[in-house]
Design a protein around this motif. Structure first.
Motif, PDB file in Angstrom:
ATOM      1  N   GLU A 109       0.762  -0.837   0.185  1.00 26.65           N
ATOM      2  CA  GLU A 109      -0.140   0.113  -0.308  1.00 26.65           C
ATOM      3  C   GLU A 109       0.708   1.196  -0.021  1.00 26.65           C
ATOM      4  O   GLU A 109       0.221   2.019  -0.532  1.00 26.65           O
ATOM      5  CB  GLU A 109      -0.920   0.060   1.125  1.00 26.65           C
ATOM      6  CG  GLU A 109      -1.735   0.985   1.415  1.00 26.65           C
ATOM      7  CD  GLU A 109      -2.878   0.897  -0.059  1.00 26.65           C
ATOM      8  OE1 GLU A 109      -3.711   2.068   0.010  1.00 26.65           O
ATOM      9  OE2 GLU A 109      -3.608   0.380  -0.297  1.00 26.65           O
ATOM     10  N   GLY A 110       1.969   1.101   0.584  1.00 28.59           N
ATOM     11  CA  GLY A 110       2.866   2.279   0.509  1.00 28.59           C
ATOM     12  C   GLY A 110       2.951   2.721  -0.204  1.00 28.59           C
ATOM     13  O   GLY A 110       3.282   4.008  -1.075  1.00 28.59           O
ATOM     14  N   VAL A 111       3.657   1.501  -1.508  1.00 30.52           N
ATOM     15  CA  VAL A 111       4.577   2.082  -2.594  1.00 30.52           C
ATOM     16  C   VAL A 111       3.440   2.507  -3.811  1.00 30.52           C
ATOM     17  O   VAL A 111       3.529   3.544  -4.345  1.00 30.52           O
ATOM     18  CB  VAL A 111       5.185   0.679  -3.357  1.00 30.52           C
ATOM     19  CG1 VAL A 111       5.032   1.174  -4.777  1.00 30.52           C
ATOM     20  CG2 VAL A 111       6.217   0.324  -2.597  1.00 30.52           C
ATOM     21  N   LEU A 168       3.569   6.172  -5.356  1.00 30.13           N
ATOM     22  CA  LEU A 168       2.984   6.849  -7.095  1.00 30.13           C
ATOM     23  C   LEU A 168       2.291   7.549  -7.070  1.00 30.13           C
ATOM     24  O   LEU A 168       2.372   9.015  -7.864  1.00 30.13           O
ATOM     25  CB  LEU A 168       2.943   5.104  -7.666  1.00 30.13           C
ATOM     26  CG  LEU A 168       4.015   3.163  -7.815  1.00 30.13           C
ATOM     27  CD1 LEU A 168       3.860   2.585  -7.888  1.00 30.13           C
ATOM     28  CD2 LEU A 168       5.040   4.837  -9.272  1.00 30.13           C
ATOM     29  N   ILE A 169       1.138   7.235  -6.306  1.00 33.99           N
ATOM     30  CA  ILE A 169      -0.005   8.136  -6.700  1.00 33.99           C
ATOM     31  C   ILE A 169       0.437   9.673  -6.665  1.00 33.99           C
ATOM     32  O   ILE A 169      -0.095  10.634  -6.806  1.00 33.99           O
ATOM     33  CB  ILE A 169      -1.080   8.203  -5.727  1.00 33.99           C
ATOM     34  CG1 ILE A 169      -1.875   6.451  -6.157  1.00 33.99           C
ATOM     35  CG2 ILE A 169      -2.390   8.894  -5.488  1.00 33.99           C
ATOM     36  CD1 ILE A 169      -2.932   6.175  -5.071  1.00 33.99           C
ATOM     37  N   VAL A 173       2.223  15.297  -7.809  1.00 39.03           N
ATOM     38  CA  VAL A 173       3.149  16.469  -7.660  1.00 39.03           C
ATOM     39  C   VAL A 173       3.099  16.746  -8.520  1.00 39.03           C
ATOM     40  O   VAL A 173       3.585  17.929  -8.859  1.00 39.03           O
ATOM     41  CB  VAL A 173       4.056  16.400  -6.081  1.00 39.03           C
ATOM     42  CG1 VAL A 173       4.950  16.798  -6.647  1.00 39.03           C
ATOM     43  CG2 VAL A 173       3.827  15.752  -5.337  1.00 39.03           C
ATOM     44  N   ILE A 174       3.414  16.263  -9.342  1.00 34.54           N
ATOM     45  CA  ILE A 174       3.749  16.408 -10.997  1.00 34.54           C
ATOM     46  C   ILE A 174       2.647  17.598 -11.726  1.00 34.54           C
ATOM     47  O   ILE A 174       2.890  18.313 -12.269  1.00 34.54           O
ATOM     48  CB  ILE A 174       4.006  15.153 -12.029  1.00 34.54           C
ATOM     49  CG1 ILE A 174       5.279  14.326 -11.358  1.00 34.54           C
ATOM     50  CG2 ILE A 174       4.111  15.836 -13.539  1.00 34.54           C
ATOM     51  CD1 ILE A 174       5.797  13.216 -12.362  1.00 34.54           C
ATOM     52  N   VAL A 230       1.268   0.916 -14.219  1.00 31.11           N
ATOM     53  CA  VAL A 230       2.212   0.314 -12.975  1.00 31.11           C
ATOM     54  C   VAL A 230       1.849   1.444 -12.092  1.00 31.11           C
ATOM     55  O   VAL A 230       1.411   0.330 -11.265  1.00 31.11           O
ATOM     56  CB  VAL A 230       3.656   1.261 -13.003  1.00 31.11           C
ATOM     57  CG1 VAL A 230       4.003   1.884 -11.826  1.00 31.11           C
ATOM     58  CG2 VAL A 230       4.166   1.499 -14.259  1.00 31.11           C
ATOM     59  N   ILE A 231       0.164   2.162 -12.356  1.00 26.69           N
ATOM     60  CA  ILE A 231      -0.623   2.602 -11.549  1.00 26.69           C
ATOM     61  C   ILE A 231      -1.619   1.850 -11.583  1.00 26.69           C
ATOM     62  O   ILE A 231      -1.413   0.804 -10.056  1.00 26.69           O
ATOM     63  CB  ILE A 231      -0.794   4.441 -11.786  1.00 26.69           C
ATOM     64  CG1 ILE A 231       0.661   4.860 -10.832  1.00 26.69           C
ATOM     65  CG2 ILE A 231      -2.568   4.203 -10.690  1.00 26.69           C
ATOM     66  CD1 ILE A 231       0.468   5.392 -10.201  1.00 26.69           C
ATOM     67  N   THR A 232      -2.303   0.911 -12.231  1.00 25.63           N
ATOM     68  CA  THR A 232      -2.955   0.497 -12.043  1.00 25.63           C
ATOM     69  C   THR A 232      -2.829  -1.420 -12.014  1.00 25.63           C
ATOM     70  O   THR A 232      -3.205  -2.161 -11.036  1.00 25.63           O
ATOM     71  CB  THR A 232      -3.825  -0.325 -13.264  1.00 25.63           C
ATOM     72  OG1 THR A 232      -4.397   1.304 -14.272  1.00 25.63           O
ATOM     73  CG2 THR A 232      -4.492  -1.513 -14.213  1.00 25.63           C
ATOM     74  N   ILE A 233      -1.261  -1.596 -11.875  1.00 25.19           N
ATOM     75  CA  ILE A 233      -0.617  -2.244 -11.464  1.00 25.19           C
ATOM     76  C   ILE A 233      -0.937  -2.440  -9.799  1.00 25.19           C
ATOM     77  O   ILE A 233      -1.054  -3.559  -8.844  1.00 25.19           O
ATOM     78  CB  ILE A 233       1.156  -2.960 -11.642  1.00 25.19           C
ATOM     79  CG1 ILE A 233       0.880  -3.654 -13.537  1.00 25.19           C
ATOM     80  CG2 ILE A 233       1.650  -3.853 -10.907  1.00 25.19           C
ATOM     81  CD1 ILE A 233       1.717  -3.646 -13.920  1.00 25.19           C
TER      82      ILE A 233
END
Length: 498
Positions: free
Chosen positions: A179-181, A185-186, A191-192, A313-316
């Motif tokens: 969950e932390g990873v 990523l989110i 931020v971007i 990557v976010i979906t994974i």
């Protein structure tokens, strides 16, 4: 302790030398936080829940989530104060039983266990749905059939069963990491996107716009409070650390910190990220329509604003988060089932603690099996994966709110009307306001009942579960009396000395 904690409490008729089954105290505050955050699953919620709020309040999604955060903090007060006095694997079962009596406690315990089971369906199905989308997009299994999501959900459940059958210390470490990873990523994407909004360098002409914290013209305040419902649902499970009261090294210190910390983190996360999401999609009519139509808000923003592969990557990450959340659900449900069975309110076989691992392994297997059975029934009845996901989510949440309500009433009684007051009298306003929030949320979700069959299943099943639990509890007064005797003797339900 390195060995299973032995209790000296015995029920009526038990031999004085026989100890009740006990769990092992190995968890610290961060591992307790891991369970709560994983069950709340903010990385899943931030992708799929804000759309429902936007359909009601337009651009004011962050405002609705801000108000929802305030409501959750009011409810968190109840669990913080109760967990400062009590530590019990049954969570609301022990809390409510100690404050309102055995029958109310048994009712709350079974309702909370039912919630975790249905959330296990929600999260394992979510994992199955995400994986199905990924194998299709990557060309591994082009255009997979509907049942593929169920198969992947069952694979996720098999992994959950394996991890859940080992000491919670290991399982919670997995929860914290995955969950932390995903959350990291989110936050990177957020931020971007925020930086590009402030700089005016956006692919769709949107800009930094604080109007997201204001009510759109033509929308009244009562509608905003309807939107809070979706925000409140996003926090469901924030109190999961309370089920680890018998496994934490310092439960009366670490469990309250874990519960409050999870609620505060969730509030900051949801409010800030939803604000960025709405700004990025746009606050005009077209932007809000695109926002509502998104199937994964952060995934879409990552693909459009940064690079397509990051969206994958976010979906994974969301799929892994869903599986981790399913593990948290099984951990919570199994501890409740263990506590209820230990007190003679469930199958005797389920009060077993593994002699080497020190965890309720039979209860874990029973919960995983029940989740799988519900999903098999859904498949046989022809339910679409998303339909089963939604029905189970609504059912579990409404049942949970009833348990929250009982816990809040119990906290008011214990803290302010039993002569054991150890807090300032003015604090009574906090749980009373929390009770009002719970009552209103239940009312708006249940009345009026939806007329469409698909929308009716969730509220209908929730009401049926509440009625069945009440009927069974009332029909077994002797069992309730014995459970009450056990609760009064339980080590974790003896108030801490002042």
């Amino acid at each position: 302790m390195s060995e299973s904690t032995s209790t000296s409490s015995t029920g009526p008729g038990d031999a004085g030398t026989t100890s009740a089954p006990a769990l092992t105290r190995t968890l610290n505050v961060w591992e307790a936080i891991g369970v709560s955050i994983a069950l709340m699953a903010p990385s899943m919620a931030i992708n799929i829940n804000p759309q429902g709020t936007a359909g009601l309040v337009g651009r004011a999604v962050p405002l609705a989530f801000l108000l929802a955060t305030i409501g959750v903090l009011l409810i968190a007060y109840t669990f913080v104060r109760l967990s400062q006095r009590f530590n019990h694997a049954g969570s609301v079962y022990g809390f409510v039983g100690a404050t309102l009596g055995a029958r109310a406690g048994i009712t709350a315990g079974w309702l909370n266990a039912a919630t975790y089971v249905f959330y296990g369906v929600v999260t394992s199905m979510a994992a199955g749905i995400f994986v199905t989308e990924l194998v299709d997009e990557f060309g591994i299994w082009p255009s997979p059939p509907t049942w593929a999501a169920f198969v992947f959900a069952w694979i996720a459940l098999a992994v959950v069963w394996f991890l859940g059958s080992r000491p919670a210390k290991r399982g919670t470490l997995v929860l914290v990491v995955v969950e932390g990873v995903t959350i990291a990523l989110i936050l990177v994407v957020a931020v971007i996107v925020l930086g590009r909004l402030i700089a005016g360098d956006t692919p769709n002409g949107t800009s930094f716009d604080l109007s997201v914290f204001t009510v759109p013209e033509g929308t009244d305040l009562s509608t905003v409070f309807l939107g809070i419902v979706f925000g409140f649902l996003s926090f469901a499970g924030f109190e999961a650390a309370a089920t680890l009261g018998e496994e934490a090294k310092e439960p009366r210190r670490d469990i309250p910190r874990a519960i409050l910390g999870t609620a505060i983190f969730g509030g900051l996360f949801f409010v800030i990220v939803t604000a960025i999401e709405v700004m990025a999609f746009g606050t005009d009519e077209g932007g809000i329509e695109a926002f509502i139509g998104s199937s994964a808000l952060i995934g879409d923003l990552a693909s459009t604003w940064i690079t397509p592969w990051l969206g994958d990557v976010i979906t994974i990450g969301a799929a892994i988060s869903a599986a981790a959340c399913a593990l948290a659900c099984v951990v919570g449900a199994s501890r409740l089932l263990f506590a209820l069975s230990r007190d003679g309110l469930g199958p005797k076989a389920l009060d077993h603690v593994h002699p080497r691992h020190g965890i309720p392994n039979r209860a874990v297997a029973a919960v995983v099996g029940l989740v799988a059975v519900i999903e098999v029934i859904g498949l046989v009845l022809g339910a679409e994966p998303y339909d089963l996901f939604a029905i189970a989510g609504v059912t579990g949440t409404l049942v949970l709110l009833v348990a929250y309500l009982l816990a809040s009433v119990g906290a008011v009684r214990l803290l302010f009307f039993t002569g054991q007051t150890t807090v300032s009298r003015w604090e009574i306003a906090i749980p009373v306001l929390g009770i009002a929030v719970l009552a209103y949320t239940l009312f708006r979700n249940v009345f009026p009942l939806p007329t469409e069959a698909a929308a009716w299943w969730g509220p209908g099943m929730a009401m049926a579960i509440v009625v069945i639990v009440l009927a069974v509890v009332l029909a077994r007064p002797a069992a309730a009396r014995r459970a009450g005797e056990r609760l009064t003797q339980a080590e974790g339900l003896q108030a801490a000395a002042d």
